[in-house]
Scaffold this active site. Structure first.
Site, PDB file in Angstrom:
ATOM      1  N   THR A  34     -38.145  -8.083   6.131  1.00 40.75           N
ATOM      2  CA  THR A  34     -37.135  -9.129   6.241  1.00 40.75           C
ATOM      3  C   THR A  34     -37.752 -10.448   5.787  1.00 40.75           C
ATOM      4  O   THR A  34     -37.872 -11.387   6.553  1.00 40.75           O
ATOM      5  CB  THR A  34     -36.589  -9.238   7.678  1.00 40.75           C
ATOM      6  OG1 THR A  34     -37.675  -9.526   8.554  1.00 40.75           O
ATOM      7  CG2 THR A  34     -35.927  -7.965   8.112  1.00 40.75           C
ATOM      8  N   GLY A  35     -38.232 -10.479   4.505  1.00 43.89           N
ATOM      9  CA  GLY A  35     -38.665 -11.746   3.917  1.00 43.89           C
ATOM     10  C   GLY A  35     -37.495 -12.691   4.053  1.00 43.89           C
ATOM     11  O   GLY A  35     -36.425 -12.428   3.502  1.00 43.89           O
ATOM     12  N   THR A  36     -37.647 -13.757   4.772  1.00 40.96           N
ATOM     13  CA  THR A  36     -36.466 -14.333   5.396  1.00 40.96           C
ATOM     14  C   THR A  36     -36.634 -15.809   5.710  1.00 40.96           C
ATOM     15  O   THR A  36     -37.707 -16.377   5.534  1.00 40.96           O
ATOM     16  CB  THR A  36     -36.198 -13.569   6.713  1.00 40.96           C
ATOM     17  OG1 THR A  36     -35.015 -14.047   7.316  1.00 40.96           O
ATOM     18  CG2 THR A  36     -37.331 -13.769   7.692  1.00 40.96           C
ATOM     19  N   THR A  37     -35.552 -16.396   6.208  1.00 40.42           N
ATOM     20  CA  THR A  37     -35.596 -17.710   6.848  1.00 40.42           C
ATOM     21  C   THR A  37     -34.868 -17.598   8.172  1.00 40.42           C
ATOM     22  O   THR A  37     -33.698 -17.223   8.218  1.00 40.42           O
ATOM     23  CB  THR A  37     -34.929 -18.781   5.982  1.00 40.42           C
ATOM     24  OG1 THR A  37     -35.544 -18.810   4.694  1.00 40.42           O
ATOM     25  CG2 THR A  37     -35.070 -20.151   6.629  1.00 40.42           C
ATOM     26  N   ASP A  52     -30.861 -16.047   7.391  1.00 40.12           N
ATOM     27  CA  ASP A  52     -30.235 -15.533   6.177  1.00 40.12           C
ATOM     28  C   ASP A  52     -30.034 -14.022   6.351  1.00 40.12           C
ATOM     29  O   ASP A  52     -30.264 -13.483   7.438  1.00 40.12           O
ATOM     30  CB  ASP A  52     -31.119 -15.840   4.969  1.00 40.12           C
ATOM     31  CG  ASP A  52     -32.334 -14.933   4.918  1.00 40.12           C
ATOM     32  OD1 ASP A  52     -33.074 -14.861   5.912  1.00 40.12           O
ATOM     33  OD2 ASP A  52     -32.535 -14.273   3.880  1.00 40.12           O
TER      34      ASP A  52
END
Length: 236
Positions: A34-37, A52
């Site tokens: 979950t490369g994410t913000t 996101d």
């Protein structure tokens, strides 16, 4: 559940369970992440959490509309970043123990109880996990609370916090625009603006913005679709 759940464990006293030492480290190149913000902000009477919705496998977007805001109790939620399998397993364990806590004590746990259990799980298994967690929610004793549990297993209580791969792009924006004692609506807009900015710059963040407002009445969810995202310098 996940590759970690195959190892049985026994909780000893107040210590959180430690997964077996032979668990496979989360280092696969094609692991779903979950490369994410992710983000959470306190306001008087509750918290706003947001994330996101992009989940990636290497350079491939595996899911455009995943939900990274996961319930732990009725009034406590976590935002997940890192390995999708690891963070889902951890949140399942915490939800299980919070259910036991509520059944034995007869009252809902405080946010800090869930946050410190997340910390114990992440720290005791730090060599096998890639999990960054934000634990936030409301309890009758402390009101709204936000806790950051970064990769490695620390825990820090903060008025607001950000995490994930997109967070490095928005620290300046958040520091410049955060104000103490913001209203519920101001916090929600602050979260939307920050995550939208991160999504426009971070290749691992994208999709829609999911928002959850948690207070004594429960949780109110909102989805901000791509054509409704806040626009800044790139508006046209």
């Amino acid at each position: 559940m996940s590759r970690l759940a195959s190892n049985s464990f026994v909780a000893a006293g107040p210590e959180a369970p430690c997964f077996g030492l032979d668990a496979t480290p989360a280092t696969g190149a094609d692991e779903v992440k979950t490369g994410t913000t992710i983000m959470a902000v306190e306001f008087d009477g509750g918290v706003v959490v947001g994330a996101d919705s992009r989940t990636s496998t290497g350079g491939y977007v595996a899911n455009r509309v995943s939900n990274k805001i996961t319930p732990v109790t009725e009034h406590i939620y976590c935002c997940r970043s890192g390995s999708a399998a690891d963070t889902q397993a951890i949140s399942d364990y915490v939800r299980y123990y919070m259910d036991m806590y509520e059944n034995t004590s007869g009252e809902e746990p405080e946010v800090k109880v869930a946050a410190h259990l997340f910390r114990s799980l992440c720290y005791n298994n730090k060599d096998n996990l890639m999990a960054g967690i934000i634990c936030a929610g409301w309890d009758k004793r402390n009101g709204g609370s936000v806790y950051s549990i970064p990769i490695g297993g620390a825990v820090v209580k903060q008025p607001f916090t950000i995490g994930g791969s997109g967070s490095g792009f928005i620290y300046g924006y958040c520091d410049a625009n955060y104000r103490a004692n913001m209203t519920r609506d101001e916090c929600a807009q602050f979260v939307k603006n920050a995550i939208s900015l991160a999504m426009s710059r971070d290749g691992s963040s994208g999709g829609v913005i999911r928002i959850a407002v948690i207070d004594k009445d429960g949780v109110h969810r909102e989805v901000v679709y791509g054509n409704q995202l806040p626009q800044f310098h790139d508006s046209y």
